[in-house]
Enzyme design. Structure first.
Site, short mmCIF file in Angstrom:
data_model
loop_
_atom_site.label_atom_id
_atom_site.label_comp_id
_atom_site.label_asym_id
_atom_site.label_seq_id
_atom_site.Cartn_x
_atom_site.Cartn_y
_atom_site.Cartn_z
N TYR A 94 0.86 -1.20 0.00
CA TYR A 94 0.00 0.00 0.00
C TYR A 94 0.89 1.23 0.00
O TYR A 94 1.16 1.82 1.05
CB TYR A 94 -0.92 0.00 1.22
N LYS A 95 1.33 1.58 -1.19
CA LYS A 95 2.33 2.66 -1.30
C LYS A 95 1.84 3.98 -0.71
O LYS A 95 2.61 4.72 -0.11
CB LYS A 95 2.71 2.88 -2.78
N PHE A 96 0.58 4.27 -0.92
CA PHE A 96 0.04 5.51 -0.37
C PHE A 96 -0.38 5.33 1.08
O PHE A 96 0.04 6.07 1.97
CB PHE A 96 -1.15 5.99 -1.21
N ASN A 226 -17.23 10.67 1.27
CA ASN A 226 -18.04 9.90 0.33
C ASN A 226 -17.80 10.41 -1.09
O ASN A 226 -17.19 11.45 -1.28
CB ASN A 226 -19.52 10.05 0.71
N PHE A 227 -18.31 9.66 -2.04
CA PHE A 227 -18.30 10.05 -3.46
C PHE A 227 -16.89 10.29 -4.01
O PHE A 227 -16.67 11.22 -4.78
CB PHE A 227 -19.22 11.26 -3.69
N LEU A 228 -15.96 9.43 -3.60
CA LEU A 228 -14.65 9.40 -4.25
C LEU A 228 -14.87 8.76 -5.62
O LEU A 228 -15.30 7.61 -5.70
CB LEU A 228 -13.66 8.57 -3.42
N CYS A 229 -14.60 9.50 -6.64
CA CYS A 229 -14.87 8.97 -7.98
C CYS A 229 -13.89 9.58 -8.99
O CYS A 229 -13.63 10.78 -8.97
CB CYS A 229 -16.30 9.31 -8.39
N SER A 236 -6.03 4.38 -12.35
CA SER A 236 -4.70 3.80 -12.13
C SER A 236 -3.57 4.80 -12.39
O SER A 236 -2.49 4.41 -12.82
CB SER A 236 -4.48 2.55 -13.01
N ARG A 238 -2.82 7.14 -9.96
CA ARG A 238 -2.48 7.65 -8.64
C ARG A 238 -3.13 9.00 -8.32
O ARG A 238 -2.55 9.81 -7.60
CB ARG A 238 -0.94 7.74 -8.44
N LEU A 239 -4.30 9.21 -8.90
CA LEU A 239 -5.01 10.44 -8.57
C LEU A 239 -5.71 10.34 -7.21
O LEU A 239 -5.88 11.34 -6.50
CB LEU A 239 -6.03 10.75 -9.69
N THR A 262 -16.12 4.38 4.24
CA THR A 262 -16.34 2.95 4.02
C THR A 262 -15.88 2.60 2.62
O THR A 262 -15.85 3.46 1.73
CB THR A 262 -17.83 2.58 4.13
N LEU A 505 -23.86 6.46 3.83
CA LEU A 505 -24.63 6.41 2.58
C LEU A 505 -23.79 5.89 1.42
O LEU A 505 -22.61 6.11 1.36
CB LEU A 505 -25.14 7.81 2.25
C1 LIG Z 1 -11.94 4.04 -6.35
C2 LIG Z 1 -11.19 4.82 -7.44
C3 LIG Z 1 -11.31 6.31 -7.14
C4 LIG Z 1 -9.73 4.39 -7.38
O1 LIG Z 1 -9.06 4.96 -8.46
P1 LIG Z 1 -7.85 4.26 -9.23
O2 LIG Z 1 -7.58 5.06 -10.42
O3 LIG Z 1 -8.14 2.82 -9.35
O4 LIG Z 1 -6.62 4.32 -8.19
P2 LIG Z 1 -5.42 5.37 -8.16
O5 LIG Z 1 -4.34 4.95 -9.10
O6 LIG Z 1 -5.93 6.74 -8.35
O7 LIG Z 1 -4.90 5.24 -6.64
C5 LIG Z 1 -4.49 4.03 -6.11
C6 LIG Z 1 -4.47 4.15 -4.59
O8 LIG Z 1 -5.79 4.45 -4.12
C7 LIG Z 1 -6.17 3.49 -3.15
N1 LIG Z 1 -7.61 3.26 -3.25
C8 LIG Z 1 -8.30 2.59 -4.19
N2 LIG Z 1 -9.62 2.59 -3.92
C9 LIG Z 1 -9.76 3.29 -2.79
C10 LIG Z 1 -10.88 3.63 -2.00
N3 LIG Z 1 -12.13 3.26 -2.33
N4 LIG Z 1 -10.69 4.37 -0.89
C11 LIG Z 1 -9.44 4.76 -0.54
N5 LIG Z 1 -8.34 4.45 -1.24
C12 LIG Z 1 -8.51 3.72 -2.34
C13 LIG Z 1 -5.38 2.26 -3.54
O9 LIG Z 1 -5.27 1.37 -2.45
C14 LIG Z 1 -4.05 2.87 -3.93
O10 LIG Z 1 -3.29 3.23 -2.80
P3 LIG Z 1 -2.10 2.24 -2.25
O11 LIG Z 1 -0.96 2.38 -3.18
O12 LIG Z 1 -1.79 2.72 -0.87
O13 LIG Z 1 -2.66 0.86 -2.26
C15 LIG Z 1 -11.77 4.53 -8.85
O14 LIG Z 1 -11.58 3.18 -9.14
C16 LIG Z 1 -13.24 4.86 -8.99
O15 LIG Z 1 -13.62 6.00 -9.22
N6 LIG Z 1 -14.10 3.79 -8.87
C17 LIG Z 1 -15.54 3.94 -8.95
C18 LIG Z 1 -16.07 4.61 -7.72
C19 LIG Z 1 -15.61 3.98 -6.42
O16 LIG Z 1 -15.47 2.78 -6.28
N7 LIG Z 1 -15.37 4.84 -5.41
C20 LIG Z 1 -14.93 4.43 -4.10
C21 LIG Z 1 -16.09 4.29 -3.22
S1 LIG Z 1 -15.53 3.80 -1.62
#
Ligand SMILES: CC(C)(COP(=O)(O)OP(=O)(O)OC[C@H]1O[C@@H](n2cnc3c(N)ncnc32)[C@H](O)[C@@H]1OP(=O)(O)O)[C@@H](O)C(=O)NCCC(=O)NCCS
Length: 505
Positions: A94-96, A226-229, A236, A238-239, A262, A505
């Site tokens: 878990y690099k981050f 919430n609403f991380l998207c 992928s 690393r945003l 969550t 939610l």
């Molecule tokens: C979840 C989402 C934002 C991750 O984006 P991504 O482009 O796959 O991942 P990124 O390259 O930006 O970042 C990777 C890092 O984010 C972390 N990460 C991935 N999903 C995460 C989440 N839901 N919450 C927190 N961190 C998360 C990964 O573990 C990784 O960190 P690490 O190196 O410590 O393991 C994206 O897949 C997305 O928008 N999915 C649809 C909506 C969703 O599932 N939202 C999350 C709801 S909880």
């Protein structure tokens, strides 16, 4: 990050991706009903989430690996433990997250002192956000502006959480977003967006609202995240860490140093894990869209009969909640929630916001709340609520969406006595009425997690085990593990209740 032009020019077509990572918040599918073993699929997805374990099992015969998985303590799997207890690899991968103030997988349980992990000096918090890569810029969303609310809605509708097979995607309505993101004390700065600089198209979001939690005997101010998207074309890259760091900075600047969130994915380290359960209200539709399977040996007709509900409710004195009930519901809910290790400390304003539906012809109803008023004393003895969260059915010839009711907060006076049997009976009656009322409001399925006292009624009321798990996290806070209502077989267990008392939610 890729060239922003790519995003600007070709706004992706909704729902074509087959590769999205799913999330336990997802519109999870109905799993095997009444199972007492971990399914192969669950084992596989758990393995995906546990890199160290995956490495250790890489050279093993498939059958043997599956057998070991089935016999492993599920809670170990869920919290990233490996077979031999070698967890350093997990954290290292878990690099981050390994750089963040969150508990490590290998923290020893007996050494846990509950409280903040890192003391934050507000003077040292940067006043400026980190720079984004070229082509993108930060944007604070103004959700009181209908256009900006629509932009967030649009991003989520096309890019938010999907199930494993990209069949369903959450479709939070505009009125839902309004409700979820403008609760008492909400701050505009916590509605964070990223835009493509040229077109100004919204390509990513992360949001938060303030509230207070009780973690055992301590009360803490938190942000509910919430609403991380992230737009599918920007995955992928690393945003996510950049978004998380930015909302953290904005919370720190407001003097909030903890957050609750969550996810369906395993991150360091869940404080609790619950399982999703689903009660079909319109079984045939759920079957047609591929949500509910036809169990081997059963027939469609039998499934429809099995899930049939009476046409009227049975609790005397049950009626929709009104503004005049706010104080009584607040008092009842607070007394009920403090039973749980992790619970939300509501203000009166929050009760009004989260539970009272205000009729508005231009806005879709989001929350349904009911109270039980004792016909003689007129005292409010019970209440329950559920909220509306639709999922789009991706590319289906007949059905466009699945209307899901999610069990929200509830409380009952019977919870305060010693008589567990009485509580169980009362919950069975109340929740059966909740199902009937949800069916009347045209919901197709009723979803609930294994939190609160839900293990007392889920199986008896014919909720089926889902394939989704929801992990609870607290940022910058260490707490001893909290039970999630499931046992080592991941089944609802009345001996594992009393843990999670917060609904996200
Ligand atoms: C979840 C989402 C934002 C991750 O984006 P991504 O482009 O796959 O991942 P990124 O390259 O930006 O970042 C990777 C890092 O984010 C972390 N990460 C991935 N999903 C995460 C989440 N839901 N919450 C927190 N961190 C998360 C990964 O573990 C990784 O960190 P690490 O190196 O410590 O393991 C994206 O897949 C997305 O928008 N999915 C649809 C909506 C969703 O599932 N939202 C999350 C709801 S909880």
């Amino acid at each position: 990050m890729s060239d922003s032009k790519d995003i600007d020019d070709k706004a992706t077509q909704a729902g074509t991706s087959k590769t999205s990572k799913s999330d336990g918040k997802k519109p999870a599918k109905d799993g095997e009903q009444g199972q007492n073993k971990m399914t192969t699929k669950m084992a596989e997805s758990l393995l995906e989430m546990n890199p160290a374990l995956k490495n250790e099992m890489a050279g093993m015969d498939k059958g043997k690996a599956a057998e070991i998985l089935r016999n492993l303590d599920l809670s170990d799997l869920l919290t990233g433990m490996s077979v031999g207890g070698k967890n350093q690899k997990d954290m290292a991968s878990y690099k981050f997250w390994q750089t963040q103030p969150v508990p490590r997988f290998d923290d020893k349980e007996e050494s846990i002192t509950e409280g903040p992990i890192k003391r934050i000096d507000p003077a040292k918090v940067s006043k400026e956000p980190d720079a984004l890569v070229e082509g993108f810029e930060w944007s604070t969303l103004d959700l009181t502006n209908q256009e900006e609310l629509h932009e967030l809605y649009d991003l989520l509708t096309n890019h938010y959480v999907e199930d494993d097979n990209a069949m369903f995607r959450f479709n939070y309505s505009r009125s839902f977003l309004h409700w979820a993101l403008m609760s008492p004390g909400w701050k505009k700065e916590w509605h964070v967006g990223v835009r493509a600089s040229k077109s100004k198209k919204l390509v990513a979001s992360i949001c938060g609202v303030p509230t207070e939690l009780r973690v055992r005997d301590k009360k803490i101010k938190v942000t509910e995240i919430n609403f991380l998207c992230i737009h599918k074309k920007l995955r992928s890259k690393r945003l996510t860490p950049v978004l998380i760091k930015e909302i953290t900075r904005r919370c720190y600047l407001n003097g909030i140093y903890q957050a609750i969130y969550t996810a369906g994915v395993i991150l360091p380290t869940p404080v609790s894990s619950c399982r999703y359960y689903h009660r079909p209200l319109d079984w045939l539709k759920l079957y047609e869209v591929g949500f509910s399977p036809l169990p081997p040996g059963s027939t469609k007709a039998r499934q429809i009969t099995k899930n049939h509900l009476p046409s009227s409710t049975s609790t005397p004195g049950l009626r929709p909640m009104e503004s005049k009930d706010i104080d009584a519901v607040h008092d009842l809910l607070e007394r009920y929630l403090v039973k749980f290790n992790l619970n939300q400390a509501f203000t009166r304003e929050e009760i009004e916001h989260w539970l009272v539906h205000k009729e508005n012809p231009s806005q879709e109803q989001v929350v349904w709340s009911y109270v039980v008023e004792d016909p003689e004393t007129h005292k409010i003895t019970d209440f329950f609520s559920f909220y509306n969260l639709e999922s789009s059915v991706i590319q289906h010839p007949k059905h466009k969406n699945v209307r899901a009711a999610y069990l929200y907060y509830y409380a009952t006076e019977t919870a305060f006595g010693e008589d567990k049997k009485a509580l169980k009976e009362r919950l069975l009656m109340l929740m059966n009425d909740a199902l009937i009322l949800a069916k009347k409001s045209q919901f197709d399925v009723f979803n609930a997690l294994t939190l609160h006292d839900n293990p007392m009624f889920l199986e008896q009321l014919k909720f089926g085990a889902g394939d989704g798990q929801l992990h609870f996290y607290i940022y910058n806070y260490r707490a001893a593990p909290i039970p999630g209502g499931v046992n080592e077989k991941n089944l609802p267990d009345e001996n594992k209740m009393g843990g999670v008392g917060v609904v996200m939610l």
